[in-house]
Enzyme design. Structure first.
Site, mmCIF file in Angstrom:
data_model
loop_
_atom_site.group_PDB
_atom_site.id
_atom_site.type_symbol
_atom_site.label_atom_id
_atom_site.label_comp_id
_atom_site.label_asym_id
_atom_site.label_seq_id
_atom_site.Cartn_x
_atom_site.Cartn_y
_atom_site.Cartn_z
ATOM 1 N N HIS A 136 55.188 115.802 23.962
ATOM 2 C CA HIS A 136 56.557 116.321 23.539
ATOM 3 C C HIS A 136 57.446 115.975 24.745
ATOM 4 O O HIS A 136 58.572 116.650 24.835
ATOM 5 C CB HIS A 136 56.511 117.892 23.455
ATOM 6 C CG HIS A 136 57.391 118.312 22.306
ATOM 7 N ND1 HIS A 136 58.476 119.190 22.680
ATOM 8 C CD2 HIS A 136 57.565 117.839 21.048
ATOM 9 C CE1 HIS A 136 59.088 119.288 21.401
ATOM 10 N NE2 HIS A 136 58.624 118.776 20.593
ATOM 11 N N ASP A 167 71.034 119.070 17.786
ATOM 12 C CA ASP A 167 70.268 119.099 19.169
ATOM 13 C C ASP A 167 71.176 119.230 20.195
ATOM 14 O O ASP A 167 72.322 119.639 19.757
ATOM 15 C CB ASP A 167 69.121 118.035 19.239
ATOM 16 C CG ASP A 167 67.968 118.636 20.046
ATOM 17 O OD1 ASP A 167 68.161 118.762 21.095
ATOM 18 O OD2 ASP A 167 66.758 118.821 19.476
ATOM 19 N N HIS A 356 67.870 122.569 15.957
ATOM 20 C CA HIS A 356 66.831 121.935 16.685
ATOM 21 C C HIS A 356 67.279 122.167 18.317
ATOM 22 O O HIS A 356 66.652 121.472 19.162
ATOM 23 C CB HIS A 356 66.333 120.773 16.516
ATOM 24 C CG HIS A 356 65.096 120.399 16.938
ATOM 25 N ND1 HIS A 356 64.555 119.451 17.883
ATOM 26 C CD2 HIS A 356 63.712 120.902 16.484
ATOM 27 C CE1 HIS A 356 63.321 119.335 17.981
ATOM 28 N NE2 HIS A 356 63.071 120.062 17.222
ATOM 29 N N GLU A 384 55.320 118.655 27.958
ATOM 30 C CA GLU A 384 56.786 118.868 28.029
ATOM 31 C C GLU A 384 57.405 118.567 29.397
ATOM 32 O O GLU A 384 56.901 118.222 30.078
ATOM 33 C CB GLU A 384 57.045 120.346 27.660
ATOM 34 C CG GLU A 384 56.344 121.096 26.589
ATOM 35 C CD GLU A 384 57.252 120.659 25.219
ATOM 36 O OE1 GLU A 384 58.065 120.078 25.159
ATOM 37 O OE2 GLU A 384 56.613 121.420 24.084
#
Length: 450
Positions: A136, A167, A356, A384
């Protein structure tokens, strides 16, 4: 790329090395259309390197447009270094709830066959099963710029068509930051035996990669971005952070420290209201201490898993309702803080578009840009990253205010937990699923992997 062995010294937010910036080095983009045009412009102008990381690059019009742009850039400048990293599992399946297909890897193979080599696309397997963790990481390094967003690459994220998925989008000009992010991708991801080509006919089988994936996970557990400490006291600075696993997670630690240091105002964006326990407790402590907390989350109809009531229902469509149930409980628990204006809960909804957004703004001097959904899955399972901006002089304050104002245009404040629909008003298939989950207490387990 810096790696520390043994017990690493735990640095507080103030002790992290920062890369010096000027206000002119940071531009917050207005929306997905500008994000798409900026990405394509940056690719067209690239002369030295393009290193991209996203959860996926979709086989649709926008995905093909990006790939065509990459191949065109390579044709213009044969010495251009290009590398694309996406999640290994996600690239080899279709969309959840849709018909089975060969996945996006078929597009990558087709493009390589048609254009030849030069745009290698590598799959990153964080685990042997997708539900156990995905790649991710986010960030597009193009020459000496970083285009950072939590978005992946497809029609809806790039607003190529009628619908968009909102986003956050930041363009940062910094050779030191670009070097740091590119180095981690090329040296850690690119040199791992677990990370395999997706743009070829004969792809590796996941089962054959199991030993390499185990070694890769151990390497990720100690990996860090190498960032030169060029910022002085009072400077605007940025620090790249990596997050992997439930223990000694640098990104998670920074998120908790950001929340704990908030004194006046904490603003949090998350697309799925499913906060990890440590983060939820830290937020609740801030509320008790009188810090104003704002959380902006998508309405259930703005969730990317939402299925309109006039369409055929599948089990995945219950997820937005599960997240709304979490939000209802949180609001009910903190109704007094909502009434006193200490807790502002906003629901974003704009026509049939989706939401998002991720990240934090703290006391006008810290901002976290991240692809992390700030949920238990991101906290423990997925790989992440994030960019921590320290702005003690408030040089980016006007850009942050403009960004928040744009988002709030399509928000409503949740003034009472009863303002949300009750379970009894949900579609009957959703009610059955939620009752079954609650009866077996499986909803708690499900929240840990979503």
């Amino acid at each position: 790329m810096q790696r520390l062995r043994g017990r690493r010294r735990i640095l507080g937010i103030g002790g992290l090395p920062g890369i010096a910036l000027t206000a002119e080095d940071v531009r917050i983009l207005a929306g997905p259309a500008e994000f798409r045009s900026t990405l394509l412009e940056q690719i067209a102008q690239a002369r030295r390197r393009i290193v991209l990381a996203a959860l996926y690059l979709q086989d649709d019009a926008a995905g093909r447009e990006v790939l065509e742009a990459l191949h065109a850039a390579k044709a213009r400048h044969p010495g251009l270094q290009i590398a694309v990293f996406v999640d290994w599992h996600r690239a080899q399946r279709g969309l959840i709830g849709k018909a089975a297909c060969t996945g996006n890897a078929a597009l990558y193979t087709e493009m390589a066959r048609r254009h030849g080599p030069g745009v290698p696309i590598r799959g990153v397997p964080v685990q042997t099963r997708e539900w156990m963790g995905v790649m991710h990481l986010k960030g597009f390094v193009i020459d000496d710029c970083v285009l950072y967003s939590g978005a992946s690459l497809n029609d809806v994220y790039l607003h190529r068509g009628d619908r968009y998925r909102l986003d956050r989008y930041h363009l940062i000009s910094s050779r030191a930051l670009a070097d740091s992010m590119a180095a981690l991708m090329t040296r850690v991801l690119g040199n791992s035996a677990a990370v395999s080509a997706l743009d070829c006919e004969s792809r590796q089988k996941t089962a054959a990669l199991r030993p390499a994936i185990g070694r890769f996970r151990r390497q990720l557990a100690t990996a860090r971005y190498g960032a030169p400490a060029t910022a002085g006291v009072g400077d605007l600075s940025i620090t790249p952070l990596l997050g992997f696993g439930g223990r000694d997670n640098e990104l998670n630690r920074a998120i908790l420290q950001l929340v704990q240091r908030a004194r006046r105002h904490l603003l949090l964006f998350t697309p799925y209201f499913n906060l990890p326990g440590p983060l939820r407790r830290a937020i609740e402590a801030r509320i008790r201490q009188g810090c104003r907390v704002t959380i902006i989350v998508g309405d259930k109809t703005a969730n990317d898993f939402y299925i309109p009531v006039d369409e055929a229902f599948t089990t995945i469509g219950a997820l937005p309702y599960l997240y709304e149930a979490n939000l209802r409980r949180f609001c009910k628990q903190h109704q007094d803080a909502v009434d006193r204006g200490l807790l502002d809960l906003y629901l974003w909804r704009h026509e049939n578009h989706s939401y998002h957004l991720k990240g934090l703004l703290v006391d006008d001097d810290y901002a976290l840009l991240t692809g992390s959904n700030l949920n238990p899955r991101a906290w423990r399972l997925d790989l992440e990253n994030g960019l921590l901006i320290h702005d003690p002089q408030g040089r980016l304050a006007s850009q942050h205010r403009a960004e928040v104002d744009r988002i709030l245009q399509h928000c409503r404040r949740l003034d009472h937990h009863r303002s949300l629909e009750s379970v009894a008003s949900y579609p009957e298939p959703v009610q059955r699923i939620l009752r079954r989950l609650a009866r077996t207490r499986a909803d708690r387990l499900l929240n840990q992997v979503l």
